[in-house]
Design a protein around this motif. Structure first.
Motif, short mmCIF file in Angstrom:
data_model
loop_
_atom_site.label_atom_id
_atom_site.label_comp_id
_atom_site.label_asym_id
_atom_site.label_seq_id
_atom_site.Cartn_x
_atom_site.Cartn_y
_atom_site.Cartn_z
N THR A 1 0.84 -1.20 0.00
CA THR A 1 0.00 0.00 0.00
C THR A 1 0.87 1.24 0.00
OG1 THR A 1 -0.11 0.05 2.42
CG2 THR A 1 -1.86 -1.15 1.27
N GLU A 2 0.22 2.39 -0.21
CA GLU A 2 0.90 3.67 -0.08
C GLU A 2 0.07 4.60 0.81
OE1 GLU A 2 3.58 5.16 -3.61
OE2 GLU A 2 1.59 4.69 -4.35
N GLY A 3 0.77 5.36 1.65
CA GLY A 3 0.13 6.36 2.48
C GLY A 3 0.63 7.75 2.15
N VAL A 4 -0.12 8.77 2.54
CA VAL A 4 0.26 10.15 2.22
C VAL A 4 0.18 11.04 3.46
CG1 VAL A 4 -0.40 9.95 -0.21
CG2 VAL A 4 -2.10 10.70 1.47
N GLU A 5 0.38 10.44 4.61
CA GLU A 5 0.27 11.19 5.86
C GLU A 5 1.18 12.41 5.88
OE1 GLU A 5 0.00 10.09 10.60
OE2 GLU A 5 1.33 8.90 9.31
N HIS A 6 2.42 12.23 5.39
CA HIS A 6 3.38 13.33 5.36
C HIS A 6 3.78 13.69 3.93
CE1 HIS A 6 4.01 13.73 9.70
NE2 HIS A 6 3.94 12.42 9.75
N GLY A 7 3.01 13.23 2.96
CA GLY A 7 3.26 13.57 1.56
C GLY A 7 2.28 14.60 1.07
N TRP A 8 2.69 15.43 0.13
CA TRP A 8 1.85 16.50 -0.39
C TRP A 8 0.80 15.96 -1.37
CZ3 TRP A 8 7.08 19.14 -0.58
CH2 TRP A 8 7.25 19.98 0.53
N TYR A 9 -0.03 15.05 -0.87
CA TYR A 9 -1.11 14.47 -1.66
C TYR A 9 -2.35 14.34 -0.79
CZ TYR A 9 2.68 13.14 -4.83
OH TYR A 9 3.76 13.17 -5.67
N GLU A 10 -3.46 14.09 -1.43
CA GLU A 10 -4.72 13.84 -0.72
C GLU A 10 -5.20 12.43 -1.02
OE1 GLU A 10 -7.78 16.64 -1.44
OE2 GLU A 10 -6.59 18.39 -0.82
N TYR A 11 -5.59 11.70 0.01
CA TYR A 11 -6.27 10.41 -0.12
C TYR A 11 -7.60 10.51 0.62
CZ TYR A 11 -2.71 7.27 -2.17
OH TYR A 11 -1.84 6.63 -3.01
N PRO A 12 -8.65 9.92 0.10
CA PRO A 12 -9.95 9.97 0.80
C PRO A 12 -9.86 9.24 2.14
CG PRO A 12 -10.02 8.41 -1.03
CD PRO A 12 -8.74 9.17 -1.15
N ASN A 13 -10.43 9.84 3.15
CA ASN A 13 -10.50 9.27 4.49
C ASN A 13 -9.11 9.02 5.11
OD1 ASN A 13 -13.34 9.07 4.21
ND2 ASN A 13 -13.09 7.14 3.12
N HIS A 14 -8.06 9.58 4.47
CA HIS A 14 -6.69 9.48 4.99
C HIS A 14 -6.24 8.02 5.17
CE1 HIS A 14 -7.00 13.77 5.72
NE2 HIS A 14 -8.10 13.55 6.41
N GLU A 15 -6.77 7.12 4.35
CA GLU A 15 -6.42 5.71 4.44
C GLU A 15 -5.34 5.36 3.42
OE1 GLU A 15 -10.03 3.61 3.75
OE2 GLU A 15 -10.88 4.05 5.74
N ASP A 16 -4.52 4.36 3.76
CA ASP A 16 -3.55 3.84 2.80
C ASP A 16 -4.30 3.12 1.68
OD1 ASP A 16 -1.69 4.78 4.57
OD2 ASP A 16 -1.04 2.82 5.28
N LEU A 17 -3.75 3.21 0.46
CA LEU A 17 -4.40 2.61 -0.70
C LEU A 17 -3.47 1.64 -1.42
CD1 LEU A 17 -6.19 5.73 -2.28
CD2 LEU A 17 -7.19 3.97 -0.79
N HIS A 18 -4.06 0.57 -1.94
CA HIS A 18 -3.35 -0.34 -2.84
C HIS A 18 -3.07 0.41 -4.14
CE1 HIS A 18 -2.76 -3.67 -5.70
NE2 HIS A 18 -2.40 -4.39 -4.65
N PRO A 19 -1.91 0.15 -4.80
CA PRO A 19 -1.58 0.91 -6.02
C PRO A 19 -2.64 0.87 -7.11
CG PRO A 19 0.33 -0.28 -5.25
CD PRO A 19 -0.82 -0.73 -4.40
N TRP A 20 -3.37 -0.24 -7.26
CA TRP A 20 -4.41 -0.27 -8.29
C TRP A 20 -5.53 0.73 -7.99
CZ3 TRP A 20 -4.14 -6.28 -8.33
CH2 TRP A 20 -3.23 -6.69 -9.33
N LYS A 21 -5.63 1.14 -6.72
CA LYS A 21 -6.63 2.13 -6.32
C LYS A 21 -5.98 3.47 -5.97
CE LYS A 21 -9.85 -1.35 -4.49
NZ LYS A 21 -10.62 -1.81 -3.30
N GLY A 22 -4.69 3.59 -6.27
CA GLY A 22 -3.96 4.79 -5.91
C GLY A 22 -4.48 6.04 -6.59
N ILE A 23 -4.29 7.16 -5.93
CA ILE A 23 -4.75 8.46 -6.43
C ILE A 23 -3.57 9.41 -6.47
CG2 ILE A 23 -6.28 10.42 -5.98
CD1 ILE A 23 -8.12 8.47 -4.48
N THR A 24 -3.45 10.15 -7.55
CA THR A 24 -2.39 11.14 -7.67
C THR A 24 -3.03 12.52 -7.66
OG1 THR A 24 -1.12 9.57 -9.01
CG2 THR A 24 -0.38 11.85 -9.02
N LYS A 25 -3.31 13.03 -6.46
CA LYS A 25 -3.95 14.33 -6.28
C LYS A 25 -3.07 15.20 -5.39
CE LYS A 25 -8.26 16.60 -4.90
NZ LYS A 25 -9.61 16.41 -4.31
#
Length: 631
Positions: free
Chosen positions: A366-390
């Motif tokens: 998975t990937e998380g964005v807790e300290h990365g300059w990105y947004e993930y819905p609900n602040h949850e880690d995502l599997h790359p197939w569901k990854g978001i580049t926002k």
């Protein structure tokens, strides 16, 4: 307590900033690593033809050249269920191994060497003693490991280091003229008065500087196979379903004929001689002196957890994530897995296998964005197939959006995401492969090692004998990370020979197929599918993840080695590999943190080519540039 900022820190390609806190004893108490540039190439892939994906995504990097193209075609083929011909598999392995050898040589001599050796120290060397040292190193530190049952085409060594007093005196006089002129040019980028440069005798400095200069020319000859099979380098051509080159042993006008295969043969032999006669002896000589001087820090996360994917399929396979006859079923190097706690001794280390089912499991990678300059819905880690580049840039803690003083370590501070394996951060790279193969062997999980795995084990035993300390001691250090990169180059050089011989034998049998176009047209594809492509790149485990809908790319995500290693910390999982390595490194002088530059560059980060140093007030301390034309 000193706050030190190094921005950017690397000598090539990209942007990386690090910040450390150093106490009066030279101990690094905290560290952060920040990727300072965002490309967003994943967004460019949206709605494109998946057959073109490799050509676009390969431009992620101009240094890795073929790495991203290979991972990309493997991902698309996995999604579409395409198996490639035997010759295509051999050629892809040759191109991958070629990149590994060339990349490691360039890294050691041109991106990392000046952290270890100094042209200023070389001026006090005795040329005759240096010549004698060159001969002694070849006798003591050459590791004569070769692929078994090779078809030898070496009539003589293709390259051998000069070992005469006249040669080294000539090099020394050229370097002296540069130093006396006050215009160090390519040697301008360092603190030459740092005490670490006194660890090596002057003769080692002179010998290494001479090889630094030689390799500027020699390394480019290694990548000839990319030109023959892929048309050019960097960014050679690929094609979904195989390789884009027709081969004939009888037609002299064929794109790849016997004459061009002979060119590949010479390049492979040349690369072997460079690794065995230059790289290995130089590296072991320097590493031995560092270990003897007690420089066994900088291991960081490698002591706790490492991960690899393994590579070099021996034959065609259904796909990366396919069960049964998939990517993991027939690898030459079966390092696919994770090892925890190697620094506690191999008996106390734990190995976890990584297989096709793990890739499809939404919680394993998975990937998380807790300290990365990105947004993930609900602040949850995502599997790359569901990854978001926002993107979600929030700026620094102090300073301006374009002139940072310090980053906000409590908030977002990097353009990198944080990849995780089962919720944990991992170090990737050649060191990880060696730790995993060694651990598997000692735990009886490699009952019949392949010839390449046996070579890796023999290399570890040989280096352990030279250094006189256990593998779990020397491998989990900055020296060990750099050494395993060199050992990986030797294995890759032999893998080149192995697959080239298999290619020639298969061509002689009458099989000249290089392309499977059964599923070339979109009407043969599923309406929706997904795939992953893996490659054990020079910097570590690389994976590309693609989702295809209605014949177009719906989502594309890359988990690259530098993301695994340079990622920002996770408040639950902890620091990434760069940050952990810096915390595990002693700094002699916080105004000249050579040790920090050295440990970060031991990972071979694929980033920028100039270094600016700032103190806690944001005042510029020193400017270091590897570009002699930059003013």
């Amino acid at each position: 307590m000193a706050h030190v900022v190094v921005d950017p820190i690397t000598r090539i390609e990209g942007h990386l900033r690090v910040e450390i806190e150093v106490n009066p004893n030279g101990q690094v108490t905290d560290a952060i690593s920040s990727g300072t540039a965002w490309r967003g190439l994943e967004l460019i892939m949206k709605d494109r033809d998946p057959r073109d994906a490799w050509a676009y995504i390969q431009r992620v990097c101009g240094v890795c050249t073929t790495a991203h193209a290979l991972a990309s075609v493997r991902a698309v083929e996995d999604a579409l269920g395409i198996s490639i011909p035997t010759n295509a598999n051999y050629i892809r392995n040759i191109m991958a191994a070629t990149l590994t050898v060339q990349d490691h040589i360039v890294h050691f001599y041109h991106l990392h060497a000046l952290d270890w050796v100094s042209p200023v120290e070389a001026l006090s060397a005795n040329p005759e003693a240096t010549a004698n040292l060159q001969t002694a190193l070849l006798n003591a530190y050459r590791l004569p490991f070769r692929v078994p049952d090779e078809i030898s085409t070496e009539a003589y060594p293709h390259d051998f280091p000069a070992a005469t007093a006249q040669y080294f005196a000539t090099v020394q006089s050229k370097v002296k003229a540069i130093v006396d002129s006050g215009q160090l040019g390519i040697f301008a980028a360092q603190w030459w008065d740092h005490p670490d440069y006194k660890i090596l005798p002057p003769e080692v400095h002179l010998l290494a500087v001479a090889h630094y200069l030689e390799m500027l020319d020699k390394q480019r000859e290694i990548v000839t196979p990319h030109v023959v099979f892929g048309g050019k380098n960097p960014h050679p051509h690929y094609v979904v379903g195989g390789v884009p080159c027709a081969i004939s042993l009888t037609d002299g006008n064929a794109p790849v004929n016997t004459a061009r295969l002979a060119i590949v043969d010479r390049a492979i032999n040349f690369a072997r001689s460079l690794v065995n006669n230059y790289y290995l002896p130089d590296l072991i000589a320097i590493g031995n002196l560092y270990v003897k001087a007690g420089k066994v820090d900088g291991g960081g996360l490698s002591k706790v957890r490492v991960m690899a994917f393994g590579d070099y399929p021996l034959s065609g396979y259904k796909g990366t994530s396919a069960s049964g006859n998939g990517y993991f079923s027939n690898l030459l190097i079966r390092s696919n897995g994770v090892v925890e706690d190697f620094a506690k001794g191999v008996a106390n280390a734990t190995f976890y296998e990584l297989n096709a089912d793990d890739l499809k499991d939404g919680s394993t990678v998975t990937e998380g964005v807790e300290h990365g300059w990105y947004e993930y819905p609900n602040h949850e880690d995502l599997h790359p197939w569901k990854g978001i580049t926002k993107p979600n840039y929030t700026g620094p803690k102090t300073g301006t959006p374009t002139m940072w003083e310090t980053l906000n370590e409590g908030g977002k501070y990097s353009w990198l995401k944080t990849p995780k394996w089962r919720g944990k951060v991992c170090e990737v790279g050649p060191l990880s492969n060696y730790i995993i193969i060694y651990t598997k062997s000692k735990k009886g999980l490699l009952p019949e090692p392949t010839w390449a795995e046996k070579m890796m084990l023999d290399q570890i035993n040989a280096v352990t004998g030279v250094l006189g300390v256990a593998p779990e001691v020397w491998m989990t250090t900055m020296v060990g990370r750099t050494a395993c990169r060199c050992l990986s180059a030797q294995v890759a050089a032999e893998i080149n020979r192995f697959f080239f011989d298999k290619l020639i034998a298969n061509l002689k049998s009458g099989d000249t197929a290089t392309m499977n176009n059964e599923k070339w047209f979109p009407e043969t594809w599923p309406k929706e599918c997904m795939g992953v492509g893996l490659y054990e790149a020079p910097r570590g485990g690389l994976s590309h993840w693609v989702v295809i809908k209605d014949g177009k790319i719906d989502n594309y995500q890359c988990l690259v080695p530098t993301t695994w290693n340079a990622c920002p910390r996770d408040d639950t999982a902890g620091h990434g590999a760069y940050e952990m390595a810096m915390i595990d490194t002693h700094v002699t002088d916080s105004n000249k943190p050579l040790e920090i530059a050295k440990v970060i560059r031991s990972f071979d980060p694929c980033m920028a080519c100039a270094t600016h140093m700032y103190n806690a007030k944001g005042e510029e301390i020193n400017v270091i540039s590897t570009d002699p034309y930059r003013r």
